[in-house]
Design an enzyme around this catalytic site. Structure first.
Site, PDB file in Angstrom:
ATOM      1  N   LYS A  76     -26.880 -40.120   0.163  1.00 44.83           N
ATOM      2  CA  LYS A  76     -26.259 -40.249   1.487  1.00 44.83           C
ATOM      3  C   LYS A  76     -25.375 -41.482   1.621  1.00 44.83           C
ATOM      4  CE  LYS A  76     -29.111 -37.380   4.415  1.00 44.83           C
ATOM      5  NZ  LYS A  76     -30.194 -36.883   3.537  1.00 44.83           N
ATOM      6  N   GLU A 129     -26.266 -39.086  14.201  1.00 48.72           N
ATOM      7  CA  GLU A 129     -27.544 -38.447  14.483  1.00 48.72           C
ATOM      8  C   GLU A 129     -28.389 -38.548  13.228  1.00 48.72           C
ATOM      9  OE1 GLU A 129     -24.782 -36.657  13.652  1.00 48.72           O
ATOM     10  OE2 GLU A 129     -25.673 -36.088  11.723  1.00 48.72           O
ATOM     11  N   SER A 159     -31.335 -35.636  -5.809  1.00 51.45           N
ATOM     12  CA  SER A 159     -30.614 -36.251  -4.681  1.00 51.45           C
ATOM     13  C   SER A 159     -31.271 -37.508  -4.125  1.00 51.45           C
ATOM     14  CB  SER A 159     -30.432 -35.217  -3.573  1.00 51.45           C
ATOM     15  OG  SER A 159     -31.679 -34.662  -3.193  1.00 51.45           O
TER      16      SER A 159
HETATM   17  C1  PLP Z   1     -30.599 -35.630   3.430  1.00 52.52           C
HETATM   18  C2  PLP Z   1     -31.060 -35.273   2.104  1.00 52.52           C
HETATM   19  C3  PLP Z   1     -30.804 -34.008   1.540  1.00 52.52           C
HETATM   20  C4  PLP Z   1     -30.138 -32.896   2.302  1.00 52.52           C
HETATM   21  O1  PLP Z   1     -28.824 -33.123   2.701  1.00 52.52           O
HETATM   22  P1  PLP Z   1     -27.594 -32.420   1.985  1.00 52.52           P
HETATM   23  O2  PLP Z   1     -26.462 -32.686   2.914  1.00 52.52           O
HETATM   24  O3  PLP Z   1     -27.916 -30.953   1.887  1.00 52.52           O
HETATM   25  O4  PLP Z   1     -27.434 -33.032   0.674  1.00 52.52           O
HETATM   26  C5  PLP Z   1     -31.196 -33.769   0.245  1.00 52.52           C
HETATM   27  N1  PLP Z   1     -31.854 -34.702  -0.477  1.00 52.52           N
HETATM   28  C6  PLP Z   1     -32.136 -35.920   0.034  1.00 52.52           C
HETATM   29  C7  PLP Z   1     -32.869 -36.894  -0.815  1.00 52.52           C
HETATM   30  C8  PLP Z   1     -31.747 -36.251   1.333  1.00 52.52           C
HETATM   31  O5  PLP Z   1     -32.042 -37.461   1.817  1.00 52.52           O
END
Ligand code: PLP
Length: 398
Positions: free
Chosen positions: A90, A112, A379
């Site tokens: 993010k 948000e 992610s």
């Molecule tokens: C917020 C988040 C997501 C989901 O958001 P996307 O916009 O779909 O990437 C996925 N993995 C993590 C670790 C997150 O913090």
């Protein structure tokens, strides 16, 4: 108000700009600024320095050897977004957009947040750039995610509780949009995923593309060829589109998005907008939305708060429609199991969101040819999920 089908801002029939008239000038200003800055050498230089020295890019592409050998036939690589500053992808988008706000002369940032991960990323960059920061968060989420609320406060943000509706993310988004309508001259709205009205889905995608660009170079350096599969979890869809996008032109690379199957699609308790939603408009754009027969938004459910959103980015809807990417689901149980398998085989505690992608990779690895190359976008890291994991695995302190 609405641009035509082939107009910029549309991905096939999806996307667009379904917002009150008062916001159109702000969206147009944002689009103009972005189009000017994105190829500006000094903007690009400033962004890439921050990504390197502040966020920790490039993140590694790691061959998970034990995970691969003990669970199937594929060679599984992990793109380590969990190692980025604040623990997830993010920050890439937060850094990019705060620079846009700076160049636009806006010093008040609103956003948000659901679980608080995007709120923390925004509060982080606001601290660094000395900007005023207001984060809208549902009261229910505030209760569930106390640690992130304290993080945001520690970083100097104001966290504004939202008590309408189900007191969760979609209600917080409505309040943030309301704030923006009233304060649009002074305020920048920093959206956290590839959703919302044009140009946000494009801007956020472009700031997350770095994940896929690095991955492409890294896998060519390590394997001398492109991967067979790329797998990423899909909430709003930003980490997935970020790793997919630089590979769209290589049709031999199969792209798989993993939605939260929650307690199973038939239970109704899931967040699988692409698999079980219908086309509709949510938060300013047309895409797949979880809704009932009357078009009322259905509350999404997932054990991982970051996947718990009733919509999905319009570009994913388009990639699904043209068949360039496929979208599958993984349940809570499978994701939890994958967290444990990854922790025990590689010493990496993944975020529950990312574990959905890991779980699907493990399923896939049992069916593919020997030596197939699978890249999973990891992610985020799992620190934020420890209390959920403790409860689930009943890890008492003896
Ligand atoms: C917020 C988040 C997501 C989901 O958001 P996307 O916009 O779909 O990437 C996925 N993995 C993590 C670790 C997150 O913090």
């Amino acid at each position: 108000m609405v641009v035509g089908r082939e107009a910029p801002g549309y991905f096939g029939p999806f996307g667009g700009r379904f917002v009150p008239e008062t916001l159109i000038p702000a969206l147009e200003e944002l689009e103009r600024t972005y189009l000017t800055l994105k190829d500006d050498p000094s903007f690009k230089e400033e962004l890439s320095l921050i990504l390197r020295d502040y966020c920790g890019r490039p993140t590694p592409l790691y061959y998970a050897e034990r995970l691969s050998k003990e669970n199937g036939r594929a060679k599984i690589y992990l793109k380590r977004e969990d190692l980025a500053h604040t623990g997830a992808h993010k920050i890439n988008n937060a850094v990019g957009q705060i620079l846009l706000a700076k160049y636009m002369g806006k010093r008040r940032i609103i956003a948000e947040t659901g679980a608080g991960q995007h709120g923390v990323a925004v509060a982080t960059v606001c601290a660094k750039f000395n900007m005023e920061c207001c984060i809208y968060m549902g009261e229910e989420d505030i209760k569930r995610q106390k640690l992130n609320v304290y993080r945001m406060k520690m970083l100097g943000a104001e966290v504004i509780p939202v008590s309408s509706g189900s007191k969760t993310l979609k209600d917080a988004t409505n309040e943030a949009i309301r704030d923006w309508v009233s304060n649009v001259d002074t305020t920048y709205y920093l959206i956290g995923s590839v959703v919302g009205p044009h140009p946000y889905p494009t801007i956020v995608r472009d700031f997350q593309r770095i994940i896929g660009e690095e991955t492409r170079e890294q896998i060519l350096a390590k394997e001398g060829r492109l991967p067979d599969y790329i797998i990423a979890c899909v909430g709003g869809g930003s980490n997935a589109i970020g790793i997919f996008h630089p590979f769209l032109e290589y049709s031999q690379v199969k792209l798989i998005g993993v939605e939260a199957g929650g307690k199973g699609l038939t239970s109704g308790l899931h967040a699988a907008s692409l698999n079980a939603g219908r086309i509709g408009v949510l938060h300013g754009c047309k895409s797949y939305v979880l809704q009932d027969e009357d078009g009322q938004i259905v509350n999404p459910y997932s054990i991982s708060a970051g996947l718990d959103y009733p919509g999905v980015g319009p570009e994913h809807a388009f990639l699904k429609e043209i068949g360039r990417a496929t979208y599958v689901t993984v349940t809570d149980e499978e994701a939890l199991e994958a967290v444990m398998i990854l922790a025990r085989s590689e010493g990496i505690i993944a975020a529950l969101e990312s574990a959905h992608a890991v779980a699907y990779a493990l399923r896939l690895s049992k069916t593919v040819d020997e030596e197939s190359i699978v890249i999973v976008n990891l992610s985020g890291r799992g620190d934020k999920d420890m209390s959920t994991l403790i409860d689930h695995f009943r890890m008492g302190v003896e």
